[in-house]
Write an enzyme that holds these catalytic residues in place. Structure first.
Site, PDB file in Angstrom:
ATOM      1  N   HIS A 126       1.012  -0.999   0.147  1.00  0.00           N
ATOM      2  CA  HIS A 126       0.094   0.079   0.175  1.00  0.00           C
ATOM      3  C   HIS A 126       0.536   1.238  -0.319  1.00  0.00           C
ATOM      4  O   HIS A 126       0.547   1.781  -0.206  1.00  0.00           O
ATOM      5  CB  HIS A 126      -1.280   0.123   0.777  1.00  0.00           C
ATOM      6  CG  HIS A 126      -1.939  -1.093   1.398  1.00  0.00           C
ATOM      7  ND1 HIS A 126      -2.987  -1.287   0.482  1.00  0.00           N
ATOM      8  CD2 HIS A 126      -2.028  -2.487   1.889  1.00  0.00           C
ATOM      9  CE1 HIS A 126      -3.632  -2.403   0.577  1.00  0.00           C
ATOM     10  NE2 HIS A 126      -3.129  -3.144   1.556  1.00  0.00           N
ATOM     11  N   ASP A 163      -2.783 -10.873  -2.440  1.00  0.00           N
ATOM     12  CA  ASP A 163      -2.634 -10.207  -1.344  1.00  0.00           C
ATOM     13  C   ASP A 163      -4.465 -10.176  -1.771  1.00  0.00           C
ATOM     14  O   ASP A 163      -4.733  -9.326  -1.992  1.00  0.00           O
ATOM     15  CB  ASP A 163      -2.344  -8.629  -1.321  1.00  0.00           C
ATOM     16  CG  ASP A 163      -2.477  -8.430   0.608  1.00  0.00           C
ATOM     17  OD1 ASP A 163      -1.709  -8.753   1.539  1.00  0.00           O
ATOM     18  OD2 ASP A 163      -3.442  -7.919   0.591  1.00  0.00           O
ATOM     19  N   HIS A 165      -6.430  -7.081  -0.602  1.00  0.00           N
ATOM     20  CA  HIS A 165      -6.329  -5.789  -0.610  1.00  0.00           C
ATOM     21  C   HIS A 165      -5.509  -5.272  -1.368  1.00  0.00           C
ATOM     22  O   HIS A 165      -4.455  -6.290  -1.899  1.00  0.00           O
ATOM     23  CB  HIS A 165      -5.473  -5.547   0.928  1.00  0.00           C
ATOM     24  CG  HIS A 165      -6.326  -5.211   2.016  1.00  0.00           C
ATOM     25  ND1 HIS A 165      -5.561  -6.039   2.542  1.00  0.00           N
ATOM     26  CD2 HIS A 165      -7.370  -5.164   3.063  1.00  0.00           C
ATOM     27  CE1 HIS A 165      -6.709  -6.726   3.906  1.00  0.00           C
ATOM     28  NE2 HIS A 165      -7.114  -5.111   4.181  1.00  0.00           N
ATOM     29  N   ASP A 252      -3.650 -12.549   3.234  1.00  0.00           N
ATOM     30  CA  ASP A 252      -5.236 -12.489   4.290  1.00  0.00           C
ATOM     31  C   ASP A 252      -6.302 -12.756   3.409  1.00  0.00           C
ATOM     32  O   ASP A 252      -7.586 -12.570   4.130  1.00  0.00           O
ATOM     33  CB  ASP A 252      -4.425 -10.247   4.291  1.00  0.00           C
ATOM     34  CG  ASP A 252      -4.997 -10.157   3.235  1.00  0.00           C
ATOM     35  OD1 ASP A 252      -4.869 -10.886   2.352  1.00  0.00           O
ATOM     36  OD2 ASP A 252      -4.422  -9.089   3.346  1.00  0.00           O
TER      37      ASP A 252
END
Lengths: 361, 534
Positions: A126, A163, A165, A252
């Site tokens: 991120h 991931d 996200h 995740d």
């Protein structure tokens, strides 16, 4: 030695607070599992200590002003956002994580190992040039890829970011870059942080067509990932012909993760990795670098996921990779039939991308 | 469990529950200390007594109750008895450990089915039981009965319940002394725990019998471990593999005591010849050794051995003739029926045992018995030199009962200095006798249950928060010093304590840190006791 695991005890030190999801047990439990499985003594696997990233290497991605800010915060303490605090001594940990990513690539390119898994913390996908976010400070993946290209080790790199996200930081850094193919499979941005990563985010300028976002609905499990690999990832990467396959291996999307709603299993991760390894054998002399990103299922599936990934990278049997049976209920509650919705997304993607990729024509 | 087993088990439990009183005779300051070292070799049992720097010893052939016989002669009022035995190692060498049934409880992870029979059930990294045993499947697997049984679960040293469940079921088919459990082997590393436990299963019975035999004459004693540490006998019974490679460490300690010099120790015994390097008065330690093709979690002096010794059986029919690997009986000179290298030495002019018998027997085999004997000794020396030259020694120290006969030949062939100290024939027993109380302490602290277990003894510490790793290690260090001094160690001897294993993990339930379980092994650094310092 076939597979290098980049690891340093300092990676256990990074902890924003004892109850923050990105806490040290993430790695501690995985390491216990790996030790118990005898992974570190297997002749196919070697532990490689990371080096620190140099300032110049970091500045290929991040702005000097931001790095100065991080350094100051790491003395006095501070906060980038509500989830991303900086405490004393943390800058060294960031630099060692980014350095771990660089070490992984260097060992792969100088032939010491065929592939490498950097078990690094804190994560990075991120983080943008001028600001960190979402537990991320330095973008380890971007720093690795930029340096690999800058140092003429590779011309073209294909990143798969699985991931849960969307890796908005990595996407932004390579959005205009035709030499870096960024493919992200993530939980639909309307249901999860950071709220981006829709099918129409395909890159800009010369980079147009080299950014591919595959948002998937909550409840997606192994079959969804298999479908996306077969329909999008594998054909596009085969056409792109990279010199290196890189993977942002967030964990995740596992069905026990407390922060997301996906339902991938350890066996699913292992199979995805096995596909990526096959692709690296076919396209780029087995060169593959995997970086740890998010994954917060501290008490649940992480040890099995990491084990599955390593086993697949090292060419070991993955037949017995699975979660303990007590988790079956959790999986059944979380997994949903999303096939129709995913197929519609893929149709849409193929349509949008048909001008850029022969495989979609 | 049969009567004999129960008896052993009972006294093990009994002894384990109270503090062992090894130190018996130190009544006044002016009493001379008497230390006894016993080395049970492949052929003889040597018992050495050191009192005021004076060494005396008895050698007893390994027939029945050789340890008891020697102890009756020598160890009666000893201040300390330390036993090193190559009996379990020889059981393995000679493949007399029997066939082992291997039951694995591996759960999910890598595929370990190649190591043994797999049954359902799983303990996870936090010690929780997350998959149960299937009793029907277990009974089915167990029905294929073998001589002994090894039961190993993943993470079983974090929670042994599943192994215990298999054990209970297995008692219908096996005696307690035929079953080895993985939980007794410290350290993470399932494949190595499997290897160690399989070997434990093969040697457990012989260590039980030996212990029982010694107990009959001495209320308590120490065993010498492979890494030079010593532990009370009842602690050793849990993981007897720790004793298995004790001979190199005793040879190193004994040789150093007798010569005060570093070098390569070549210990020529009846059944095997062992090699160990002494550096700065100590053997090098390997963290994990591989024995008989099994990778283990056993810490041991770095040493290697060849199955060639003074009593090795000779295959004259092979060309060139072959020595070993097995020992059948004593040398002819000591009443055996088969010719051995010892007999060959007698034909070349030595007078070991009833040397005339050796000469007669050799004549029956060959018209030119001298040249045949030359061939035997040449092959014997050659195999020893081949092994020695692996480390390019500048000096060899020859010990064992043939050491002094062969040292000049080996030294000449290697082109290096050789030493054969006085008492070299009992160097290993000397090593056991002069060992300081390098006591090992196995400590486990469980803050959730408020318990601390030290060498099997449970202490209440009350419920409390987590410890720092440093804090745990320093508690263990203090504790082992205290225990060693209770056993009679001098302050000087307990100064240096090394940490050989540490493992600590938090027990988290539902997002809360409930407790912390730490396992730690510390040990007074092995060495020669200040009480017998040269």
């Amino acid at each position: 030695m076939r597979t290098g695991i980049i690891y340093h005890e300092a990676y256990l030190k990074h902890e924003q607070s004892p109850t923050h999801p990105e806490r040290r047990e993430r790695l501690a439990y995985t390491l216990d599992q790996l030790r118990e499985e005898g992974i570190f003594e297997d002749p196919r696997i070697g532990i490689i200590p990371p080096r620190e990233a140099l300032l110049d290497e970091i500045l290929l991605v991040h702005e000097r002003g931001y790095i100065d800010l991080l350094k100051r915060m790491a003395v006095s303490g501070g906060s980038i956002d509500l989830d991303t605090r900086v405490s004393a001594g943390m800058y060294e940990q960031m630099v060692l994580a980014a350095g771990g990513a660089l070490t992984a690539a260097e060992k792969v390119f100088n032939g010491k190992v065929r592939n490498a898994f950097a078990l690094i913390r804190p994560p990075g996908h991120h983080a943008k040039p001028g600001i960190g976010a979402g537990f991320c400070y330095l973008n380890n993946m971007a720093i690795m890829v930029k340096n690999v290209i800058e140092k003429d080790m590779a011309e073209r790199v294909a990143i798969l970011d699985w991931d849960a996200h969307h890796g908005d930081g990595t996407q932004e850094i390579f959005y205009n870059d035709p030499n870096v193919l960024y493919i992200s499979i993530h939980q639909d941005g309307r249901t999860l942080y950071p709220g981006s990563g829709f099918v129409d985010e395909i890159g800009l300028g010369r980079g147009e067509g080299y950014n591919i976002c595959v948002p998937i609905p909550p409840g997606s499990s192994d079959d969804t990932y298999r479908l996306i690999l077969n329909e999008i990832y594998i054909p596009v990467v085969e056409e792109f012909k990279p010199d290196l396959i890189a993977i942002s291996a967030g964990q995740d999307n596992h069905f026990t993760d407390p922060l997301t709603s996906l339902a991938l299993t350890a066996q699913g991760y292992a199979q995805m990795m096995r596909e990526a390894v096959k692709l690296s054998e076919k396209l780029c002399g087995e060169r593959l670098v995997t970086l740890l990103e998010g994954g917060y299922s501290v008490e649940g599936g992480l040890p099995y996921v990491n084990l599955g990934i390593i086993a697949a990278m090292a060419g070991m049997s993955i037949d017995k990779i699975r979660e303990p049976e007590v988790y079956k209920e959790v999986l059944n509650r979380r997994r949903r039939n999303v096939r129709g919705r995913v197929e519609r997304t893929l149709d849409e993607l193929r349509h949008i991308l048909r001008d850029y990729w022969d495989c979609f024509r | 469990m049969d009567g004999e087993d129960k008896e052993i088990k009972d006294w093990v439990t009994r002894q384990g529950s109270k503090k062992p009183k090894i130190f018996m005779g130190r009544t006044g300051k002016f009493k001379k200390m008497k230390f006894v070292g016993i080395d049970v070799g492949g052929t003889n049992t040597d018992a050495v007594e050191i009192e005021d720097g004076e060494i005396s010893y008895v050698k007893t052939p390994n027939e029945t109750e050789s340890v008891v016989k020697s102890l009756k002669k020598i160890g009666r009022d000893a201040d300390r008895i330390v036993v090193s035995s190559s009996l379990p190692l020889n059981v393995l060498h000679e493949r007399k450990g029997g066939a082992t049934k291997i039951i694995l409880i591996p759960g999910p992870g890598l595929d370990f089915s190649y190591l043994g029979s797999t049954v359902k059930g799983y303990v996870n990294h936090r010690g929780d039981i997350v998959e149960e045993i299937d009793p029907d499947e277990l009974r089915e697997e167990l029905s294929d009965k073998k001589d002994n049984l090894a039961i190993i679960g993943k993470f079983s040293n974090r929670n042994p319940s599943l192994e215990k469940e298999v054990y209970e079921e297995a008692l219908n088919l096996y005696k307690d002394s035929e079953i080895a459990l993985g939980e007794d082997v410290q350290g993470l590393g399932f494949p190595r725990r499997v290897g160690t436990t399989i070997l434990n299963a093969k040697i457990k019975r012989s260590v039980y019998s030996l212990t029982k035999e010694i107990r009959a004459v001495s209320s308590s004693f120490f065993y010498f471990k492979g890494d030079g540490g010593i532990i009370p006998d009842f602690v050793a019974l849990e993981n007897p593999m720790e004793l298995v490679n004790s001979s190199p460490a005793t040879a190193a300690l004994g040789s150093y005591y007798l010569t005060g010099e570093d070098g390569l120790v070549v210990d020529i015994g009846g059944t095997t010849t062992d090699f160990v390097e002494i550096v700065n008065g100590r053997p090098r330690i390997s963290e994990y050794i591989t024995l008989f093709g099994h990778e283990t979690l056993v810490r041991s002096a770095e040493a290697w051995a060849i199955p060639v010794g003074g009593d090795s059986f000779i295959r004259f029919s092979e060309d060139p003739l072959r020595i070993g690997p097995e020992r059948r009986e004593n040398a002819v000179a000591f009443g055996g029926r088969y010719l051995t290298p010892t007999d060959a030495l007698n034909c070349l002019g030595e007078e070991i045992g009833d040397y005339k018998k050796s000469i007669e027997a050799m004549k029956e085999v060959s018209n030119d018995s001298k040249s045949l004997s030359d061939d035997v000794i040449d092959a014997f020396v050659e195999s020893i030199c081949r092994e020695s030259s692996k480390v390019n020694p500048s000096k060899i120290i020859c010990t064992g009962y043939l050491g002094r006969y062969l040292a000049p030949m080996i030294g000449r062939r290697l082109g290096c200095r050789y030493i054969t100290p006085e008492h070299a024939e009992v160097a290993n027993a000397v090593g056991a006798a002069v060992s300081r109380i390098s006591l090992a302490l196995y400590m486990r602290i469980d803050t959730d249950r408020g318990k601390m277990v030290c060498n099997g003894e449970v202490e209440d510490i009350g419920k409390r928060g987590s410890f720092d790793p440093e804090e745990i290690v320093s508690i263990a260090r203090e504790k082992v010093r205290e225990l060693a001094m209770e056993e009679g160690a001098t302050e000087e001897d307990v100064e240096d304590v090394c940490l050989t294993y540490f493992d600590s993990y938090d027990v988290i339930r539902g997002g809360y840190r409930n407790g912390q379980i730490s396992n730690c092994i510390v040990q007074i650094s092995p060495g020669i006791s200040s009480e017998v310092a040269r």
